[in-house]
Design an enzyme around this catalytic site. Structure first.
Site, mmCIF file in Angstrom:
data_model
loop_
_atom_site.group_PDB
_atom_site.id
_atom_site.type_symbol
_atom_site.label_atom_id
_atom_site.label_comp_id
_atom_site.label_asym_id
_atom_site.label_seq_id
_atom_site.Cartn_x
_atom_site.Cartn_y
_atom_site.Cartn_z
ATOM 1 N N GLY A 46 -11.899 29.374 42.207
ATOM 2 C CA GLY A 46 -12.203 30.793 42.220
ATOM 3 C C GLY A 46 -13.669 31.039 42.513
ATOM 4 C CB CYS A 92 -18.750 28.238 36.092
ATOM 5 S SG CYS A 92 -19.239 29.710 37.005
ATOM 6 C CG LEU A 93 -17.538 26.838 42.095
ATOM 7 C CD1 LEU A 93 -17.006 27.578 43.321
ATOM 8 C CD2 LEU A 93 -17.593 25.347 42.336
ATOM 9 C CG HIS A 134 -14.145 31.742 35.119
ATOM 10 N ND1 HIS A 134 -14.673 30.781 34.303
ATOM 11 C CD2 HIS A 134 -14.976 31.801 36.193
ATOM 12 C CE1 HIS A 134 -15.769 30.281 34.853
ATOM 13 N NE2 HIS A 134 -15.969 30.893 36.013
ATOM 14 C CG HIS A 138 -18.348 35.212 37.636
ATOM 15 N ND1 HIS A 138 -19.586 34.703 37.299
ATOM 16 C CD2 HIS A 138 -17.507 34.145 37.700
ATOM 17 C CE1 HIS A 138 -19.507 33.390 37.175
ATOM 18 N NE2 HIS A 138 -18.253 33.025 37.400
#
Length: 171
Positions: A46, A92-93, A134, A138
């Site tokens: 994502g 998380c990226l 998630h 953001h």
């Protein structure tokens, strides 16, 4: 299409609330395509627009097996129903190299617009439910580590600084 730079904690853009998308323009469609390419290249499941420095309510996700990809582009997504508890490990990226268990809902119902402007209501469980929560976080300026207790947040900051130093040394 292009691979976009992913913003990393503690970049202030990640703490901003995103603006709704009022019109689905070609620019929004290109952004969605670029975000999908960026997500797949990372690799991740994502990506929200704030993670690439754009505070618009747009997320892309694909939680399906690699053999059968199922890209979801969600414009102005919102959770309209929640139930159950899940306590799964997340990453998380925008916080590379750090993972922790986060309490989420195990089942959610989400409403969003697709790229054609149609309203979609979708129920999700498992990884997809976690990913929706998630990524929507953001859009509200929240990272998964914001769900940690004060003690665990302090531990995260120390550990993340160590991870960042190690990554810098590898470069």
């Amino acid at each position: 299409m292009a691979i976009l730079p992913i913003r990393h904690y503690p970049d202030p853009v990640l703490k901003n609330k995103s603006e709704p998308i009022l019109t689905i323009t070609e620019e929004i469609k290109t952004l969605a395509a670029d975000m999908a390419e960026t997500m797949y290249a990372a690799p991740g499941v994502g990506l929200a627009a704030p993670q690439v420095g754009i505070n618009k309510k747009l997320v892309v996700m694909d939680c399906a097996p690699k053999e059968n990809p199922e890209l979801i582009v969600a414009i102005n997504p919102e959770i309209i129903e929640r139930e159950g508890d899940s306590f799964e490990e997340e990453g998380c990226l925008s916080v590379p190299g750090y993972y922790c268990r986060i309490k989420r809902n195990s089942h959610v119902k989400v409403r969003y617009q697709n790229l054609e402007g149609q309203t979609v209501e979708r129920e999700a469980t498992g990884l997809l439910a976690i990913a929706f929560q998630h990524e929507i976080d953001h859009l509200h300026g929240l990272l998964f580590v914001d769900h940690l207790s004060s003690l665990k947040k302090n531990m995260f900051r120390k550990k993340y600084q160590k991870i960042q130093r190690q990554q810098e040394q590898e470069l």
